[in-house]
Design a protein around this motif. Structure first.
Motif, mmCIF file in Angstrom:
data_model
loop_
_atom_site.group_PDB
_atom_site.id
_atom_site.type_symbol
_atom_site.label_atom_id
_atom_site.label_comp_id
_atom_site.label_asym_id
_atom_site.label_seq_id
_atom_site.Cartn_x
_atom_site.Cartn_y
_atom_site.Cartn_z
ATOM 1 N N GLN A 1 -13.770 82.151 -57.694
ATOM 2 C CA GLN A 1 -13.592 83.362 -57.947
ATOM 3 C C GLN A 1 -13.050 84.142 -56.900
ATOM 4 N N ILE A 2 -11.998 84.952 -57.281
ATOM 5 C CA ILE A 2 -11.155 85.604 -56.149
ATOM 6 C C ILE A 2 -11.152 87.056 -56.510
ATOM 7 N N GLU A 3 -11.437 87.853 -55.650
ATOM 8 C CA GLU A 3 -11.475 89.542 -55.575
ATOM 9 C C GLU A 3 -10.006 89.744 -55.557
ATOM 10 N N SER A 4 -9.506 89.767 -56.629
ATOM 11 C CA SER A 4 -7.941 90.099 -56.762
ATOM 12 C C SER A 4 -7.526 89.955 -58.368
ATOM 13 N N ARG A 5 -6.455 90.693 -58.827
ATOM 14 C CA ARG A 5 -6.136 90.563 -60.066
ATOM 15 C C ARG A 5 -4.684 89.898 -60.011
ATOM 16 N N GLU A 6 -4.294 89.499 -58.840
ATOM 17 C CA GLU A 6 -2.951 89.096 -58.672
ATOM 18 C C GLU A 6 -2.878 87.623 -59.065
ATOM 19 N N THR A 7 -3.114 87.176 -60.158
ATOM 20 C CA THR A 7 -3.377 85.854 -60.547
ATOM 21 C C THR A 7 -2.373 84.823 -60.331
ATOM 22 N N GLN A 8 -1.071 85.433 -60.772
ATOM 23 C CA GLN A 8 0.212 84.586 -60.605
ATOM 24 C C GLN A 8 0.306 84.310 -59.060
ATOM 25 N N LYS A 9 0.276 85.277 -58.186
ATOM 26 C CA LYS A 9 0.534 85.046 -57.014
ATOM 27 C C LYS A 9 -0.390 84.150 -56.230
ATOM 28 N N ILE A 10 -1.628 84.031 -56.640
ATOM 29 C CA ILE A 10 -2.649 83.378 -56.179
ATOM 30 C C ILE A 10 -2.289 81.947 -56.422
ATOM 31 N N GLU A 11 -2.077 81.687 -57.795
ATOM 32 C CA GLU A 11 -1.562 80.383 -58.600
ATOM 33 C C GLU A 11 -0.516 79.690 -57.527
ATOM 34 N N SER A 12 0.490 80.717 -57.339
ATOM 35 C CA SER A 12 1.975 80.088 -56.760
ATOM 36 C C SER A 12 1.622 79.553 -55.180
ATOM 37 N N ILE A 13 0.491 80.487 -54.618
ATOM 38 C CA ILE A 13 0.400 80.135 -53.094
ATOM 39 C C ILE A 13 -0.451 78.507 -53.174
ATOM 40 N N LEU A 14 -1.077 78.347 -54.120
ATOM 41 C CA LEU A 14 -1.922 77.180 -54.142
ATOM 42 C C LEU A 14 -1.076 76.043 -54.341
ATOM 43 N N ILE A 15 -0.108 76.186 -55.282
ATOM 44 C CA ILE A 15 0.682 74.970 -55.987
ATOM 45 C C ILE A 15 1.532 74.951 -54.841
ATOM 46 N N GLU A 16 2.116 75.891 -54.077
ATOM 47 C CA GLU A 16 3.192 75.721 -53.057
ATOM 48 C C GLU A 16 2.481 74.956 -51.900
ATOM 49 N N ALA A 17 1.313 75.099 -51.867
ATOM 50 C CA ALA A 17 0.559 74.219 -50.727
ATOM 51 C C ALA A 17 0.184 72.952 -51.017
ATOM 52 N N GLY A 18 0.348 72.518 -52.118
ATOM 53 C CA GLY A 18 0.180 71.191 -52.662
ATOM 54 C C GLY A 18 -1.023 70.952 -53.697
ATOM 55 N N TYR A 19 -1.776 72.120 -54.055
ATOM 56 C CA TYR A 19 -2.918 71.905 -54.809
ATOM 57 C C TYR A 19 -2.597 71.848 -56.409
#
Length: 217
Positions: A187-205
């Protein structure tokens, strides 16, 4: 997390000499389903809706309405309360309380301190509230679920560093280890859902769910 973190501290209690009707009224007035029974500041029993129901005459009784009312007016809390009450200490782990309730199929544990004084009560509803708090249900923000096929030491630290580098703050972490994979829910204190998802995917998650959740009032 200890029992004291989530127990109810503002207690409503019954006296053993209280009439059953008065105990029922007390429960209804406070919207509760059980009452610790206290005498001389010591726990002596527990009365619940179930114990009261068991004490009531059956609908098939041959007693008249007058006789039933007379009987109930004579019945006190001490007559029907549970006298062998399981209890727990305030410093006990919340998990120990849950385990004890599950093992004994009960929904409440009075909490006694080192002097055997009643300092609280923890119920299944308190545990539900604890779960909602632990999972960040009321906080809002972004909820991310990661599928980890091969769990390894330091993975949570890696994820934390990755998100911190982009100024994202983690509110809660729940790890669910399954037979063939591990699920990490953040649970992350942010509403930037797409940005967070992109960061994690780019890191290989493997992100299999990314959801914006509203803060509950």
């Amino acid at each position: 997390m200890s029992v004291s973190d989530f127990m109810t501290k503002n207690l409503v209690v019954a006296d053993p000499e209280m009439k059953i009707f008065d105990a029922v009224d007390l429960m209804k007035k406070n919207n509760i389903h059980r009452l610790p029974v206290v005498k001389n500041e010591r726990l002596v029993g527990l009365i619940t809706e179930g114990t009261i129901q068991s004490a009531l005459p059956s609908k098939a009784t041959s007693l008249s309405v007058y006789e039933v009312n007379y009987l109930l007016n004579k019945t006190t809390v001490a007559d029907v309360m549970v006298k062998e009450v399981l209890t727990i200490k305030p410093e006990a782990l919340l998990e120990d309380g849950i385990f004890q309730m599950r093992q004994n199929n009960i929904g409440v544990l009075p909490v006694l301190d080192g002097n055997d004084a009643l300092v609280g009560i923890i119920t299944n509803n308190d545990i539900f509230d604890a779960f909602l708090k632990i999972t960040g249900y009321n906080d809002g923000g972004t909820r991310i679920q990661l599928r980890i096929p091969e769990d390894h030491q330091g993975i949570l630290a890696d994820i934390t560093k990755l998100l911190a580098a982009s100024d994202f703050s983690i509110l809660t972490v729940v790890v669910n280890r399954k037979e063939l994979e591990t699920i990490i829910e953040l649970q992350i204190e942010s509403r930037e859902t797409q940005k967070i998802e992109s960061i994690l995917i780019e890191a290989g998650y493997d992100v299999f769910e990314a959801t914006l959740v509203s803060k509950k009032v």
